[in-house]
Write an enzyme that holds these catalytic residues in place. Structure first.
Site, PDB file in Angstrom:
ATOM      1  N   LYS A 277       0.851  -1.194   0.000  1.00 25.68           N
ATOM      2  CA  LYS A 277       0.000   0.000   0.000  1.00 25.68           C
ATOM      3  C   LYS A 277       0.885   1.242   0.000  1.00 25.68           C
ATOM      4  CE  LYS A 277      -3.907  -1.898   2.621  1.00 25.68           C
ATOM      5  NZ  LYS A 277      -4.927  -1.807   1.570  1.00 25.68           N
ATOM      6  N   ARG A 351      -9.826 -11.855   1.757  1.00 28.98           N
ATOM      7  CA  ARG A 351     -10.602 -12.931   1.136  1.00 28.98           C
ATOM      8  C   ARG A 351      -9.823 -14.246   1.136  1.00 28.98           C
ATOM      9  NH1 ARG A 351     -11.082  -9.356  -4.202  1.00 28.98           N
ATOM     10  NH2 ARG A 351     -11.060  -7.802  -2.547  1.00 28.98           N
TER      11      ARG A 351
HETATM   12  N1  BES Z   1      -8.164  -3.962   4.243  1.00 25.94           N
HETATM   13  C1  BES Z   1      -8.250  -3.579   2.892  1.00 25.94           C
HETATM   14  C2  BES Z   1      -9.555  -2.859   2.562  1.00 25.94           C
HETATM   15  C3  BES Z   1      -9.695  -1.451   3.058  1.00 25.94           C
HETATM   16  C4  BES Z   1      -9.180  -0.394   2.345  1.00 25.94           C
HETATM   17  C5  BES Z   1     -10.411  -1.186   4.200  1.00 25.94           C
HETATM   18  C6  BES Z   1      -9.352   0.904   2.798  1.00 25.94           C
HETATM   19  C7  BES Z   1     -10.591   0.105   4.645  1.00 25.94           C
HETATM   20  C8  BES Z   1     -10.048   1.152   3.952  1.00 25.94           C
HETATM   21  C9  BES Z   1      -8.157  -4.802   1.989  1.00 25.94           C
HETATM   22  O1  BES Z   1      -7.352  -5.814   2.441  1.00 25.94           O
HETATM   23  C10 BES Z   1      -7.609  -4.340   0.685  1.00 25.94           C
HETATM   24  O2  BES Z   1      -6.486  -3.942   0.661  1.00 25.94           O
HETATM   25  N2  BES Z   1      -8.431  -4.381  -0.354  1.00 25.94           N
HETATM   26  C11 BES Z   1      -8.028  -3.945  -1.642  1.00 25.94           C
HETATM   27  C12 BES Z   1      -8.525  -4.952  -2.649  1.00 25.94           C
HETATM   28  C13 BES Z   1      -7.929  -4.784  -4.014  1.00 25.94           C
HETATM   29  C14 BES Z   1      -6.454  -5.107  -4.004  1.00 25.94           C
HETATM   30  C15 BES Z   1      -8.671  -5.683  -4.962  1.00 25.94           C
HETATM   31  C16 BES Z   1      -8.651  -2.563  -1.906  1.00 25.94           C
HETATM   32  O3  BES Z   1      -9.796  -2.329  -1.512  1.00 25.94           O
HETATM   33  O4  BES Z   1      -7.956  -1.735  -2.466  1.00 25.94           O
HETATM   34 MN    MN Z   2      -5.342  -5.560   1.869  1.00 23.71          MN
END
Ligand code: BES
Ligand code: MN
Ligand code: ZN
Length: 495
Positions: A277, A351
């Protein structure tokens, strides 16, 4: 704060303040007339000036100057009777409790009018406690200008008779139990990643289980390897912290009960892994175990309230780190149930761990499974910080959840989990891939999970928007909301 119920007359109570709840369309209620009689009609004079109209979230403080044992009578506006509902009561109670605390009051007494509905009483108890919540564990000094040093310690509900008292006491008790479960979830979610590792989360689950009398089983890394929790191990393999899999079981007395399973995502910190991230806001990923926190908070309450349904709480927990041993985009792994997954993005880790958890859940032959996960940023784009996205395979279960959401105001909004979305998670090399094509990200996540939630009615709740950052509510502070605890408890109680 402690909330208790007593019988008696507020005109005889020694307390920092007596609160008189007042409807906009019934300004001169009995309580007010009683108070006014002791104060030589000064409340009437005050009302005549139009200084207080009973509008919701307004309060007026009147000083009794020795005419009553309490130094203050505080009028609390409730708005119009036919517009009053449990959520309005929560908003008003939360607002009022904070106001009383900020005034520096320690003890308050609230005469409860006999026509008060049970759900309003419970709502008032819950919101009063939840509104005063602060996460101060890591502060060694209190801020000069904050309300940090002030605390409202006790609230006494006054009723007219022992009969009323015995009716209202269990409701107050239940409200406090539910609020404590929500506060547990908030505390866990707010805890930084270095203070809440998967091992510490499992220890906490064992402690909770011990306290409220639940069965608890924790799988450590060797056990996970032996049992084949390969997706959970895969996400954990880049981290120095070992993963854990936690099973909490509540079984009611007697036989023939339905079984409900609650499954929570417990990523104690989500860096994104090798699909790292960006730095901005990454600290918020300490909350990425909010689904697990909601499950544990709800299980604590369920252990105490003892509903007539068997409830299994399941938590998969690990960090998601970019170590040299971490999973990489393109890697193929196998789930607990045997399906192969192509990892296209290591940041879609929630997931992955849920794939094992949902596969494991089938053995309980549950009549309903709810999973809660901070799964996608996309659900925030879609629903903001107002409602969780709900997607599932069973209309009856979805209806039950919506009813519980209406009662608790922990909102859910159904998104369409049509088969059409399956296409997006097809992989060229494995059974399924862990991201879609970049559109409808929340549904891609759910379409992926659906492959593993087989053999039982299932609803997935994407709580990425509601687990923290909910604004505009008097009883939900900044940081973790504890979303899901009240919802799950309501669902189970109404089952
Ligand atoms: N924990 C995150 C989702 C999230 C993002 C929660 C921002 C709260 C605020 C999750 O693990 C994630 O990183 N999801 C990705 C999925 C993508 C890579 C398909 C996302 O939402 O960007
Ligand atoms: Mn994530
Ligand atoms: Zn995550």
């Amino acid at each position: 704060m402690n909330i208790t119920v007593e019988t008696g007359d507020f005109r005889q109570k020694e307390t920092d303040a007596v609160l008189i709840p007042i409807l906009e369309d019934d300004l001169h209620n009995e309580l007010l007339l009683a108070a006014d009689a002791s104060l030589d009609g000064s409340i009437q004079a005050f009302l005549n000036l139009g200084d207080f109209k009973g509008k919701p979230k307004t309060t007026s403080v009147l000083y009794t100057n020795g005419a009553l044992p309490t130094p203050r009578i505080i009028l609390v506006g409730l708005g119009m009777y036919n517009e009053l509902n449990a959520e309005k009561v929560r908003q008003i109670a939360g607002h009022t409790a904070r106001h009383l605390r900020d005034m520096g009051l320690k003890s308050v007494t609230v005469p409860i009018p006999p026509e008060t509905q049970d759900d309003w009483t419970q709502a008032a108890v819950e919101a009063s406690l939840l509104s005063l919540y602060e996460f101060k564990q890591h502060k060694t000094q209190s801020d000069e200008d904050s309300e940090n040093n002030k605390s409202l310690d006790s609230m006494t509900f006054l009723v007219g008779s022992e009969a009323e008292k015995s009716l209202i006491e269990p409701i107050v008790e239940r409200g406090q139990t539910v609020a404590k479960g929500t506060i547990l979830a908030r505390d866990l979610s707010n805890q930084p990643g270095n203070h809440l590792t998967p091992t510490q989360l499992a220890d906490k689950a064992e402690e909770v289980a011990e306290t409220v009398g639940l069965d608890c089983t924790v799988f450590d890394k060797p056990t996970l390897e032996e049992k084949g929790f390969r997706t959970l191990l895969a996400v954990a393999q880049g981290s120095a912290e070992d993963p854990r899999f936690i099973i909490l079981e509540y079984t009611p007395e007697g036989e023939g009960h339905d079984t409900v399973a609650l499954v929570g995502k417990g990523i104690t910190f989500d860096t994104g892994g090798i699909s790292l991230k960006s730095g901005k806001g990454m600290d918020e990923m300490k909350h990425d175990m909010s689904g697990a926190a909601a499950v544990l908070g709800a299980m604590q309450v369920i252990g105490q309230l003892k509903p007539n349904v068997r409830v299994i709480g399941i938590i998969a927990t690990t960090e998601n780190m970019p170590g040299s041993t971490a999973i990489k985009p393109g890697d193929v792994i196998t789930s607990y149930g045997g399906k192969t997954i192509e990892i296209m993005n290591t940041d879609a880790e929630g997931r992955l761990i849920l794939a094992d958890a949902l596969g494991w859940t089938a053995q309980y032959e549950p009549n309903g499974v709810i999973d809660l996960a901070t799964l996608t940023g996309a659900v925030i784009t879609c629903l903001g910080h107002i409602a969780a996205g709900a997607m599932g395979t069973d209309d009856a279960l979805m209806e039950k959840l919506k009813k519980a959401a209406d009662k608790t105001h922990e909102r859910v909004w159904e998104l369409p989990l049509w088969d059409d979305y399956d296409e997006g998670v097809k992989s060229k090399v494995a059974d399924v891939q862990n991201i879609g094509d970049g559109t409808a990200g929340t549904l891609a996540g759910a379409a992926f999970l659906k492959k593993f939630a087989e053999g039982y009615p299932w609803v997935h709740l994407d709580i990425a928007g509601t687990a923290w950052g909910m604004k505009g509510s008097s009883y939900i502070p900044d940081g973790a909301s504890g979303y899901g605890v009240r919802l799950l408890v309501q669902l189970v109680e109404d089952w």
